[in-house]
Scaffold this motif. Structure first.
Motif, short mmCIF file in Angstrom:
data_model
loop_
_atom_site.label_atom_id
_atom_site.label_comp_id
_atom_site.label_asym_id
_atom_site.label_seq_id
_atom_site.Cartn_x
_atom_site.Cartn_y
_atom_site.Cartn_z
N ASP A 1 0.92 -0.81 0.32
CA ASP A 1 0.01 0.40 -0.11
C ASP A 1 0.90 0.97 0.58
O ASP A 1 0.73 2.23 -0.77
N ILE A 2 2.11 0.98 0.97
CA ILE A 2 3.02 2.82 0.92
C ILE A 2 3.07 2.60 -0.33
O ILE A 2 3.65 3.33 -1.39
N GLU A 3 3.99 1.64 -1.91
CA GLU A 3 4.55 1.47 -2.72
C GLU A 3 3.61 2.01 -3.66
O GLU A 3 3.79 2.75 -4.26
N GLN A 4 2.33 1.50 -3.63
CA GLN A 4 1.02 2.41 -4.63
C GLN A 4 0.63 3.56 -4.36
O GLN A 4 0.55 4.28 -5.16
N ARG A 5 1.09 3.77 -3.21
CA ARG A 5 0.98 5.34 -3.01
C ARG A 5 2.00 6.45 -3.88
O ARG A 5 1.62 7.09 -4.22
N ALA A 6 3.21 5.47 -3.53
CA ALA A 6 4.20 6.89 -3.96
C ALA A 6 3.94 6.48 -5.08
O ALA A 6 4.11 7.67 -6.23
N ARG A 7 4.25 5.43 -5.99
CA ARG A 7 3.26 5.21 -8.02
C ARG A 7 2.39 5.96 -7.77
O ARG A 7 2.35 7.34 -9.14
N GLU A 8 1.15 6.21 -6.79
CA GLU A 8 0.70 7.87 -7.46
C GLU A 8 1.21 9.00 -7.04
O GLU A 8 0.98 9.85 -8.44
N LEU A 9 1.13 9.04 -6.34
CA LEU A 9 2.21 10.81 -6.26
C LEU A 9 2.82 9.75 -7.72
O LEU A 9 2.97 11.20 -7.81
N GLU A 10 3.44 9.39 -8.20
CA GLU A 10 4.52 9.82 -8.90
C GLU A 10 3.96 10.72 -9.91
O GLU A 10 4.02 10.91 -11.08
N ARG A 11 2.42 9.12 -10.46
CA ARG A 11 1.50 10.09 -11.83
C ARG A 11 0.89 11.43 -11.58
O ARG A 11 1.28 12.35 -12.85
N ARG A 12 0.78 11.92 -10.55
CA ARG A 12 0.29 13.18 -10.53
C ARG A 12 1.19 14.21 -10.90
O ARG A 12 1.70 14.95 -11.64
N ILE A 13 2.54 13.85 -10.30
CA ILE A 13 4.05 14.51 -10.84
C ILE A 13 4.48 14.73 -12.44
O ILE A 13 4.69 15.76 -13.08
N ARG A 14 3.69 13.49 -12.67
CA ARG A 14 4.44 13.65 -13.86
C ARG A 14 3.12 13.95 -15.38
O ARG A 14 3.19 14.40 -15.89
N LYS A 15 1.87 13.74 -14.79
CA LYS A 15 0.74 14.67 -15.38
C LYS A 15 1.59 16.35 -15.35
O LYS A 15 1.19 16.94 -16.14
#
Length: 103
Positions: free
Chosen positions: A28-42
């Motif tokens: 879950d921690i890693e999935q939240r990090a991936r979500e933050l990364e997607r937002r940054i790329r957007k």
């Protein structure tokens, strides 16, 4: 982080992942990090779009509007980056710079 192997499995074969400890909640921690990364790329893609639009227009009025929107997006990116690095540090995971690049 998946633990797939690409070789054949034979009964009695040594499993290199048998001694690994699985920590609850890490997924879950890693999935939240991936979500933050997607937002940054957007946000980075949005910034590129505003910069391209600003370069291609000749109207000073439109350039001024694009400058305001660009400044807002850049501030958003700064906050997102700070939040991402803080999240990674507080949860003890390594931030992945290669996941923040856009092509």
């Amino acid at each position: 982080n998946c633990r797939h192997s690409y070789g054949p499995f034979f009964e009695g074969m040594n499993n290199p992942y048998a001694d690994m400890e699985f920590k609850p909640g890490v997924y879950d921690i890693e999935q939240r990090a991936r979500e933050l990364e997607r937002r940054i790329r957007k946000t980075k893609r949005d910034i590129q779009a505003y910069e391209t639009a600003k370069e291609s227009t000749t109207s000073e009025e439109i350039k001024a509007q694009l400058d305001k929107q660009l400044a807002r997006k850049q501030n958003t990116l700064k906050r997102q980056m700070t939040g991402y690095y803080g999240y990674c540090e507080s949860n003890g995971i390594k931030h992945q710079e290669n996941r923040l690049f856009i092509g």
